[in-house]
Design a protein around this motif. Structure first.
Motif, PDB file in Angstrom:
ATOM      1  N   ALA A  44       0.857  -1.254  -0.314  1.00  0.00           N
ATOM      2  CA  ALA A  44       0.107   0.166  -0.168  1.00  0.00           C
ATOM      3  C   ALA A  44       0.892   1.240  -0.079  1.00  0.00           C
ATOM      4  O   ALA A  44       0.670   2.440  -0.732  1.00  0.00           O
ATOM      5  N   ALA A  45       2.160   1.102   0.859  1.00  0.00           N
ATOM      6  CA  ALA A  45       2.811   2.503   0.583  1.00  0.00           C
ATOM      7  C   ALA A  45       3.607   2.689  -0.571  1.00  0.00           C
ATOM      8  O   ALA A  45       3.713   3.727  -0.970  1.00  0.00           O
ATOM      9  N   ASP A  46       3.835   1.552  -1.173  1.00  0.00           N
ATOM     10  CA  ASP A  46       4.570   1.792  -2.689  1.00  0.00           C
ATOM     11  C   ASP A  46       3.684   2.377  -3.502  1.00  0.00           C
ATOM     12  O   ASP A  46       4.236   3.093  -4.189  1.00  0.00           O
ATOM     13  N   LEU A  47       2.650   1.640  -3.517  1.00  0.00           N
ATOM     14  CA  LEU A  47       1.658   1.889  -4.463  1.00  0.00           C
ATOM     15  C   LEU A  47       1.335   3.558  -4.384  1.00  0.00           C
ATOM     16  O   LEU A  47       1.040   4.269  -5.255  1.00  0.00           O
ATOM     17  N   ALA A  48       1.021   4.020  -3.121  1.00  0.00           N
ATOM     18  CA  ALA A  48       0.537   5.322  -2.826  1.00  0.00           C
ATOM     19  C   ALA A  48       1.854   6.354  -3.336  1.00  0.00           C
ATOM     20  O   ALA A  48       1.350   7.360  -3.780  1.00  0.00           O
ATOM     21  N   ALA A  49       3.001   5.864  -2.913  1.00  0.00           N
ATOM     22  CA  ALA A  49       4.104   6.804  -3.356  1.00  0.00           C
ATOM     23  C   ALA A  49       4.183   6.818  -4.884  1.00  0.00           C
ATOM     24  O   ALA A  49       4.466   8.068  -5.208  1.00  0.00           O
ATOM     25  N   LEU A  50       3.942   5.680  -5.496  1.00  0.00           N
ATOM     26  CA  LEU A  50       4.035   5.887  -6.882  1.00  0.00           C
ATOM     27  C   LEU A  50       2.987   6.903  -7.653  1.00  0.00           C
ATOM     28  O   LEU A  50       3.278   7.363  -8.531  1.00  0.00           O
ATOM     29  N   ALA A  51       1.712   6.436  -7.045  1.00  0.00           N
ATOM     30  CA  ALA A  51       0.567   7.570  -7.613  1.00  0.00           C
ATOM     31  C   ALA A  51       1.010   9.043  -7.231  1.00  0.00           C
ATOM     32  O   ALA A  51       0.572   9.798  -8.043  1.00  0.00           O
ATOM     33  N   ALA A  52       1.526   9.218  -6.047  1.00  0.00           N
ATOM     34  CA  ALA A  52       1.862  10.643  -5.761  1.00  0.00           C
ATOM     35  C   ALA A  52       3.163  11.101  -6.653  1.00  0.00           C
ATOM     36  O   ALA A  52       2.916  12.164  -7.230  1.00  0.00           O
ATOM     37  N   ALA A  53       4.050  10.334  -6.833  1.00  0.00           N
ATOM     38  CA  ALA A  53       5.130  10.790  -7.769  1.00  0.00           C
ATOM     39  C   ALA A  53       4.537  11.051  -9.190  1.00  0.00           C
ATOM     40  O   ALA A  53       5.034  11.777  -9.860  1.00  0.00           O
ATOM     41  N   GLY A  54       3.593  10.128  -9.470  1.00  0.00           N
ATOM     42  CA  GLY A  54       2.965  10.243 -11.038  1.00  0.00           C
ATOM     43  C   GLY A  54       2.297  11.642 -11.308  1.00  0.00           C
ATOM     44  O   GLY A  54       2.031  12.077 -12.318  1.00  0.00           O
ATOM     45  N   ARG A  55       1.858  12.227 -10.059  1.00  0.00           N
ATOM     46  CA  ARG A  55       1.288  13.645 -10.281  1.00  0.00           C
ATOM     47  C   ARG A  55       2.142  14.735 -10.071  1.00  0.00           C
ATOM     48  O   ARG A  55       1.776  16.006 -10.230  1.00  0.00           O
ATOM     49  N   ILE A  56       3.339  14.519  -9.861  1.00  0.00           N
ATOM     50  CA  ILE A  56       4.415  15.712  -9.750  1.00  0.00           C
ATOM     51  C   ILE A  56       4.675  16.272 -11.425  1.00  0.00           C
ATOM     52  O   ILE A  56       4.747  15.429 -12.116  1.00  0.00           O
ATOM     53  N   GLY A  57       4.362  17.519 -11.015  1.00  0.00           N
ATOM     54  CA  GLY A  57       4.443  18.402 -12.575  1.00  0.00           C
ATOM     55  C   GLY A  57       3.153  18.244 -13.395  1.00  0.00           C
ATOM     56  O   GLY A  57       3.116  19.003 -14.093  1.00  0.00           O
ATOM     57  N   VAL A  58       2.143  17.599 -12.679  1.00  0.00           N
ATOM     58  CA  VAL A  58       0.980  17.545 -13.526  1.00  0.00           C
ATOM     59  C   VAL A  58      -0.051  18.591 -12.747  1.00  0.00           C
ATOM     60  O   VAL A  58      -0.536  19.423 -13.228  1.00  0.00           O
ATOM     61  N   ASP A  59      -0.162  18.281 -11.457  1.00  0.00           N
ATOM     62  CA  ASP A  59      -0.727  19.293 -10.507  1.00  0.00           C
ATOM     63  C   ASP A  59      -0.447  19.225  -9.069  1.00  0.00           C
ATOM     64  O   ASP A  59       0.582  18.563  -8.778  1.00  0.00           O
ATOM     65  N   ASP A  60      -0.916  19.711  -8.145  1.00  0.00           N
ATOM     66  CA  ASP A  60      -0.642  19.865  -6.888  1.00  0.00           C
ATOM     67  C   ASP A  60      -1.307  18.889  -5.987  1.00  0.00           C
ATOM     68  O   ASP A  60      -1.495  19.017  -4.447  1.00  0.00           O
ATOM     69  N   GLN A  61      -1.896  17.816  -6.593  1.00  0.00           N
ATOM     70  CA  GLN A  61      -2.800  16.776  -5.880  1.00  0.00           C
ATOM     71  C   GLN A  61      -2.085  15.618  -5.674  1.00  0.00           C
ATOM     72  O   GLN A  61      -2.649  14.393  -5.570  1.00  0.00           O
ATOM     73  N   SER A  62      -0.826  15.384  -5.333  1.00  0.00           N
ATOM     74  CA  SER A  62       0.038  14.371  -5.199  1.00  0.00           C
ATOM     75  C   SER A  62      -0.372  13.521  -4.159  1.00  0.00           C
ATOM     76  O   SER A  62      -0.768  12.327  -3.982  1.00  0.00           O
ATOM     77  N   CYS A  63      -0.469  14.153  -2.975  1.00  0.00           N
ATOM     78  CA  CYS A  63      -0.855  13.653  -1.688  1.00  0.00           C
ATOM     79  C   CYS A  63      -2.559  13.052  -1.829  1.00  0.00           C
ATOM     80  O   CYS A  63      -2.675  12.222  -1.067  1.00  0.00           O
ATOM     81  N   THR A  64      -3.336  13.711  -2.365  1.00  0.00           N
ATOM     82  CA  THR A  64      -4.749  13.433  -2.601  1.00  0.00           C
ATOM     83  C   THR A  64      -4.552  11.963  -3.282  1.00  0.00           C
ATOM     84  O   THR A  64      -5.326  10.965  -3.194  1.00  0.00           O
ATOM     85  N   ALA A  65      -3.941  11.931  -4.322  1.00  0.00           N
ATOM     86  CA  ALA A  65      -3.817  10.583  -5.093  1.00  0.00           C
ATOM     87  C   ALA A  65      -3.250   9.539  -4.224  1.00  0.00           C
ATOM     88  O   ALA A  65      -3.715   8.381  -4.402  1.00  0.00           O
ATOM     89  N   ALA A  66      -2.222   9.800  -3.286  1.00  0.00           N
ATOM     90  CA  ALA A  66      -1.689   8.962  -2.542  1.00  0.00           C
ATOM     91  C   ALA A  66      -2.539   8.467  -1.522  1.00  0.00           C
ATOM     92  O   ALA A  66      -2.608   7.029  -1.415  1.00  0.00           O
ATOM     93  N   GLY A  67      -3.618   9.321  -0.907  1.00  0.00           N
ATOM     94  CA  GLY A  67      -4.280   8.888   0.070  1.00  0.00           C
ATOM     95  C   GLY A  67      -5.520   7.861  -0.725  1.00  0.00           C
ATOM     96  O   GLY A  67      -5.979   7.114  -0.052  1.00  0.00           O
ATOM     97  N   HIS A  68      -6.057   8.125  -1.846  1.00  0.00           N
ATOM     98  CA  HIS A  68      -7.103   7.458  -2.463  1.00  0.00           C
ATOM     99  C   HIS A  68      -6.304   5.989  -2.950  1.00  0.00           C
ATOM    100  O   HIS A  68      -7.170   5.161  -2.728  1.00  0.00           O
TER     101      HIS A  68
END
Length: 122
Positions: A44-68
């Motif tokens: 779960a931690a690995d996937l959350a970090a990857l989801a957040a990293a995927g949002r870098i440079g796209v918008d400022d919702q990295s941690c929201t994606a990690a939470g989902h």
């Protein structure tokens, strides 16, 4: 030739051995459940970090994606830290999740895991 004193002693040995085997099996079960819980939290931690990293440079919702993603994996996002590079399009994310599990005999426990992921420039 058996005497009256020895009569039934084999039954006691068999009962004792069975009890010992049951205790060993229960300890192995608890240990296996704990290992599975740790692996689930780490995933779960690995996937959350990857989801957040995927949002870098796209918008400022990295941690929201990690939470989902953490919630979708049965965990809760405890902390999410985004470190952006100077260009704002690359950086790293540190995600820490908590997974609540119920272990036999040990009861309810929180398993904490963290992961780091990044997005490279380019």
């Amino acid at each position: 030739m058996t005497t009256e004193r020895q009569r039934g002693s084999a039954t006691l040995w068999v009962v004792g051995c069975i009890a010992l085997l049951l205790v060993v099996a229960e300890v192995a079960t608890v240990r296996a459940a704990a290992v599975v819980a740790r692996h689930r939290a780490e995933s779960a931690a690995d996937l959350a970090a990857l989801a957040a990293a995927g949002r870098i440079g796209v918008d400022d919702q990295s941690c929201t994606a990690a939470g989902h993603v953490a919630t979708a994996n049965g965990a809760r996002l405890r902390t999410c830290t985004v470190h952006l590079a100077g260009d704002g399009r690359s950086g790293t994310v540190l995600a820490r999740v908590v997974l609540h599990v119920h272990l036999p005999i040990a009861g309810s426990r929180d398993v904490v895991a963290s992961a780091r992921a990044g997005r490279l420039p380019g």
